[in-house]
Write a protein that holds these residues in place. Structure first.
Motif, PDB file in Angstrom:
ATOM      1  N   LEU A  72      -0.919   8.379   3.834  1.00 35.34           N
ATOM      2  CA  LEU A  72      -1.040   6.949   3.567  1.00 35.34           C
ATOM      3  C   LEU A  72       0.270   6.339   3.096  1.00 35.34           C
ATOM      4  O   LEU A  72       0.524   5.157   3.334  1.00 35.34           O
ATOM      5  N   SER A  73       1.113   7.137   2.438  1.00 37.45           N
ATOM      6  CA  SER A  73       2.416   6.595   2.031  1.00 37.45           C
ATOM      7  C   SER A  73       3.302   6.315   3.240  1.00 37.45           C
ATOM      8  O   SER A  73       4.118   5.387   3.221  1.00 37.45           O
ATOM      9  N   GLY A  80       3.518  -1.850   4.730  1.00 37.40           N
ATOM     10  CA  GLY A  80       3.537  -2.439   3.402  1.00 37.40           C
ATOM     11  C   GLY A  80       2.465  -1.830   2.509  1.00 37.40           C
ATOM     12  O   GLY A  80       1.452  -1.309   2.988  1.00 37.40           O
ATOM     13  N   PRO A  81       2.667  -1.896   1.192  1.00 33.59           N
ATOM     14  CA  PRO A  81       1.749  -1.232   0.269  1.00 33.59           C
ATOM     15  C   PRO A  81       0.408  -1.926   0.096  1.00 33.59           C
ATOM     16  O   PRO A  81      -0.574  -1.295  -0.284  1.00 33.59           O
ATOM     17  N   ARG A  82       0.344  -3.223   0.375  1.00 28.00           N
ATOM     18  CA  ARG A  82      -0.871  -3.978   0.027  1.00 28.00           C
ATOM     19  C   ARG A  82      -2.092  -3.481   0.784  1.00 28.00           C
ATOM     20  O   ARG A  82      -3.147  -3.229   0.188  1.00 28.00           O
ATOM     21  N   ARG A  83      -1.985  -3.307   2.079  1.00 27.65           N
ATOM     22  CA  ARG A  83      -3.138  -2.877   2.871  1.00 27.65           C
ATOM     23  C   ARG A  83      -3.580  -1.470   2.475  1.00 27.65           C
ATOM     24  O   ARG A  83      -4.773  -1.190   2.357  1.00 27.65           O
ATOM     25  N   ILE A  84      -2.608  -0.592   2.276  1.00 22.86           N
ATOM     26  CA  ILE A  84      -2.935   0.792   1.932  1.00 22.86           C
ATOM     27  C   ILE A  84      -3.618   0.858   0.574  1.00 22.86           C
ATOM     28  O   ILE A  84      -4.584   1.609   0.375  1.00 22.86           O
ATOM     29  N   MET A  85      -3.145   0.068  -0.375  1.00 18.46           N
ATOM     30  CA  MET A  85      -3.720   0.103  -1.709  1.00 18.46           C
ATOM     31  C   MET A  85      -5.127  -0.504  -1.736  1.00 18.46           C
ATOM     32  O   MET A  85      -5.961  -0.110  -2.548  1.00 18.46           O
ATOM     33  N   VAL A 125       2.903   5.444  -3.685  1.00 14.31           N
ATOM     34  CA  VAL A 125       3.274   4.120  -3.174  1.00 14.31           C
ATOM     35  C   VAL A 125       3.941   3.256  -4.255  1.00 14.31           C
ATOM     36  O   VAL A 125       4.999   2.655  -4.004  1.00 14.31           O
ATOM     37  N   PRO A 126       3.397   3.173  -5.475  1.00 11.47           N
ATOM     38  CA  PRO A 126       4.110   2.398  -6.502  1.00 11.47           C
ATOM     39  C   PRO A 126       5.487   2.967  -6.844  1.00 11.47           C
ATOM     40  O   PRO A 126       6.425   2.206  -7.086  1.00 11.47           O
ATOM     41  N   SER A 127       5.611   4.306  -6.873  1.00 11.39           N
ATOM     42  CA  SER A 127       6.899   4.924  -7.203  1.00 11.39           C
ATOM     43  C   SER A 127       7.962   4.590  -6.172  1.00 11.39           C
ATOM     44  O   SER A 127       9.145   4.410  -6.513  1.00 11.39           O
ATOM     45  N   ALA A 190      -0.787  -7.457  -6.046  1.00 11.22           N
ATOM     46  CA  ALA A 190       0.472  -7.743  -6.743  1.00 11.22           C
ATOM     47  C   ALA A 190       1.674  -7.066  -6.108  1.00 11.22           C
ATOM     48  O   ALA A 190       2.815  -7.407  -6.432  1.00 11.22           O
ATOM     49  N   MET A 191       1.454  -6.112  -5.205  1.00 10.89           N
ATOM     50  CA  MET A 191       2.562  -5.329  -4.643  1.00 10.89           C
ATOM     51  C   MET A 191       3.137  -6.009  -3.398  1.00 10.89           C
ATOM     52  O   MET A 191       2.406  -6.341  -2.478  1.00 10.89           O
ATOM     53  N   ALA A 192       4.440  -6.191  -3.410  1.00 18.02           N
ATOM     54  CA  ALA A 192       5.165  -6.653  -2.232  1.00 18.02           C
ATOM     55  C   ALA A 192       6.054  -5.508  -1.749  1.00 18.02           C
ATOM     56  O   ALA A 192       6.622  -4.769  -2.561  1.00 18.02           O
ATOM     57  N   HIS A 193       6.200  -5.379  -0.441  1.00 22.19           N
ATOM     58  CA  HIS A 193       6.846  -4.201   0.133  1.00 22.19           C
ATOM     59  C   HIS A 193       8.276  -4.024  -0.333  1.00 22.19           C
ATOM     60  O   HIS A 193       8.675  -2.955  -0.786  1.00 22.19           O
ATOM     61  N   SER A 194       9.088  -5.079  -0.230  1.00 20.13           N
ATOM     62  CA  SER A 194      10.503  -4.978  -0.589  1.00 20.13           C
ATOM     63  C   SER A 194      11.070  -6.371  -0.783  1.00 20.13           C
ATOM     64  O   SER A 194      10.497  -7.366  -0.305  1.00 20.13           O
TER      65      SER A 194
END
Length: 412
Positions: A72-73, A80-85, A125-127, A190-194
């Motif tokens: 998933l990472s 992007g992290p949003r969909r995976i999270m 993913v957050p790291s 709250a997470m944006a990819h970059s």
């Protein structure tokens, strides 16, 4: 408007929103990870399983977590992290809810596998995400994000023990599932990819362009995943992380049963998990800041040696006081290991494929370490003691610290 102007006009609120979203995710991950042991004896008391049998469910959870964290990472790097999270939030909540309905070991294993798949990307993913947002102060910000793991243990362990005592373990699974699912959903939003996806640059990008190649925390190296796999540094780093994961996996499941075997109450043992999590927070924050000065390698080695000493000291636990002091010291050094684990990967290989890289390192090492709880259960059933696995755990930490003195960054 130029890139520099966009960078200057970017609100700090956006960066801190990402930080808090990443930290919320790791808080839930740490809370669920370190609370496995609190459910351990209530399940045994209900179903009459042996410790080895019960440990198979925990090992299954860890194996699913390892595979999911890597796969998933990789998707998070791409989409992007949003969909995976958001997917992680749904699966985590569902896995905990289904755990409340089990009537046999096979059902618990399946529910724990679903939980592991959901929880897999919640640390990786957050790291990776936070390191894309910060170059300057990367160590400190990574330390802040991963401190959520300790905060989660501090909050979840006593909360889960209270829920089990007041309402039973089935209701506790449901309540924790609702809290975790909703929390991860909020973290995802709250997470944006970059920064580049928002038309800006990471904090400190000018300093990074002027920094020497061997700066202790960041570098200008950028490797694709397939290039990383051809370097010896990757495989040495994987060995170091795997050596640390084995004792961590063992303690996350068996620390509470071990403490109660020494005559400590389950409430006190759960409180010790909370202290472990609480004191891991300064460990993560302090080591993240120290790494900005002495580099990831030395900070990682020091944390490994401290963890080894703390595990050896656990063999002397005889009372709640000694439990709190020794587990608290382990918590500090355990927390101190976390920022270098992710930070050394970005220092060696850059951020181009960082999510997949951290997922690969954590995934393989957790996959290997996942058998530690089962091994501990088998040894306990045969020998009636955890002493042998304690010695092996301390040796694993010390060996990882020793290897770190000889590993070198790869040449691109």
């Amino acid at each position: 408007m130029t890139t520099i102007e966009r960078t200057k006009n970017t609100s700090p609120l956006l960066g801190w929103t990402v930080v808090l979203g990443c930290m919320l995710s790791t808080t839930i991950e740490g809370g669920l990870w370190f609370s496995q042991g609190i459910f351990f004896k209530p399940l045994i008391e209900t179903f009459g399983w042996s410790r080895a049998e019960t440990s198979t469910a925990n090992t299954s959870f860890m194996l699913a977590y390892a595979v999911s964290g890597f796969l998933l990472s990789r998707f998070a790097d791409r989409y992007g992290p949003r969909r995976i999270m958001l997917i992680a939030a749904l699966l985590t909540g569902a896995g905990l809810a289904l755990s409340s309905r089990v009537t046999g070991l096979e059902q618990l294993i399946l529910a724990y596998v679903l939980l592991g798949v959901g929880l897999g990307p919640t640390f990786v993913v957050p790291s990776a995400t936070i390191q894309r947002w910060y170059i300057k102060r990367r160590g400190a910000m990574l330390g802040l994000v991963v401190s959520g793991v300790g905060l989660g243990a501090f909050i979840f362990a006593p909360m889960i023990n209270f829920l089990i005592s007041a309402y039973g373990w089935r209701a506790a699974f449901v309540i924790v599932g609702v809290i975790s699912g909703l929390g991860l959903g909020i973290a995802a939003l709250a997470m944006a990819h970059s920064p580049e996806h928002k038309g800006t640059k990471p904090y400190g990008w000018q300093e990074a362009e002027a920094a020497p190649q061997d700066f202790p925390v960041w570098s200008t190296r950028e490797f694709a995943t397939r290039q990383v796999l051809r370097t010896s540094a990757f495989w040495w780093l994987l060995l170091i992380i795997a050596l640390g994961q084995m004792p961590i996996m063992f303690l996350s499941v068996h620390l509470v049963p071990y403490a109660t075997d020494q005559g400590v109450s389950r409430a006190a043992a759960a409180g010790a998990i909370g202290i472990l999590g609480l004191l891991s927070i300064p460990g993560r924050l302090v080591m993240g800041g120290i790494a900005d000065r002495i580099g990831w390698k030395l900070s990682f080695a020091l944390a490994n040696y401290g963890s080894a000493a703390a595990v050896l000291a656990m063999m002397a636990i005889k009372s709640p006081l000694t439990l709190f002091v020794i587990v608290g010291s382990y918590g500090f050094f355990h927390g101190a290991r976390v920022p270098p684990t992710a930070g050394l990967a970005s220092f060696f290989f850059g951020t181009r494929s960082l999510g997949a890289l951290i997922g690969l390192l954590i995934g393989i090492s957790v996959f290997i370490g996942a058998f530690a709880p089962l091994l501990a259960g088998l040894l306990f059933d045969r020998l009636g003691s955890y002493q042998s696995i304690m010695l092996l755990s301390a040796g694993s930490f010390a060996a990882g610290g020793f290897i770190l003195h000889f590993i070198r960054p790869p040449r691109q």
